[in-house]
Design a protein around this motif. Structure first.
Motif, short mmCIF file in Angstrom:
data_model
loop_
_atom_site.label_atom_id
_atom_site.label_comp_id
_atom_site.label_asym_id
_atom_site.label_seq_id
_atom_site.Cartn_x
_atom_site.Cartn_y
_atom_site.Cartn_z
N TRP A 44 0.83 -1.19 0.00
CA TRP A 44 0.00 0.00 0.00
C TRP A 44 0.87 1.25 0.00
N THR A 138 -2.98 -1.58 -6.07
CA THR A 138 -2.20 -1.41 -4.84
C THR A 138 -0.74 -1.45 -5.22
N PRO A 139 -0.02 -0.44 -4.91
CA PRO A 139 -0.31 0.62 -3.97
C PRO A 139 -0.90 1.90 -4.55
#
Length: 175
Positions: A44, A138-139
């Motif tokens: 993330w 993601t991220p």
């Protein structure tokens, strides 16, 4: 005397509340992304998000700190970086052209976010073994949206005029 050579003045000193918001927002934003990454098993967090926090919490009224610019800028530049990596490789020339192209696209889309200019570099240096198209979710998308949510909470504390200054641009036609 706060006069600069160019005739301008230094910005006024931030209030203690703004200093606290910078500390709390930057710390909470990066901590949240780190914890979400640990618990989900997917990244993330990426380095450009540190610079995003500076703009979100130290200059929240700047056009560069608005959700359209943060989210759009990161998505645009990450897409350019991934497309360049998979389409042309990981050479220095490709990386350089990807950064230049990402800048042009952010300008064209009116979603300039300077920290996002680092995304093609991060992506191309990391390489195909680390970065796939899921990196856009993601991220990049998840992280930038999470930082915008933290900014909405932190930047709206103790102020009369709310943050963001504008949201427009997502899903609406503009001139």
């Amino acid at each position: 005397m706060n006069r600069l050579r160019g005739g301008g003045s230094l910005p006024s000193k931030p209030s203690y509340l703004q200093l606290a918001k910078g500390f709390i927002g930057g710390s909470a934003g990066i901590f949240l992304l780190s914890v979400l990454g640990q618990y989900s098993g997917v990244p993330w967090l990426m380095a450009p998000f540190g610079a995003t926090c500076v703009i979100l919490f130290a200059a929240p009224t700047s056009p560069l700190a608005q959700p359209r610019n943060v989210i759009g800028g990161h998505l645009i530049t990450a897409f350019v970086g991934i497309a360049a990596l998979y389409g042309a490789g990981d050479s220095l020339v490709v990386m350089s052209l990807a950064v230049g192209g990402a800048i042009v696209l952010m300008q064209f889309c009116r979603a300039v976010h300077p920290p996002a200019g680092a995304n093609p570099i991060v992506i191309i240096l990391a390489g195909k073994s680390v970065v796939g198209f899921s990196f856009l979710i993601t991220p990049v998308l998840a992280g930038s949206v999470a930082l915008v949510v933290v900014a909405a909470v932190v930047n709206n504390y103790g102020v009369k005029q709310g943050w963001p200054v504008y949201w427009h641009g997502f899903g609406r036609s503009e001139s």
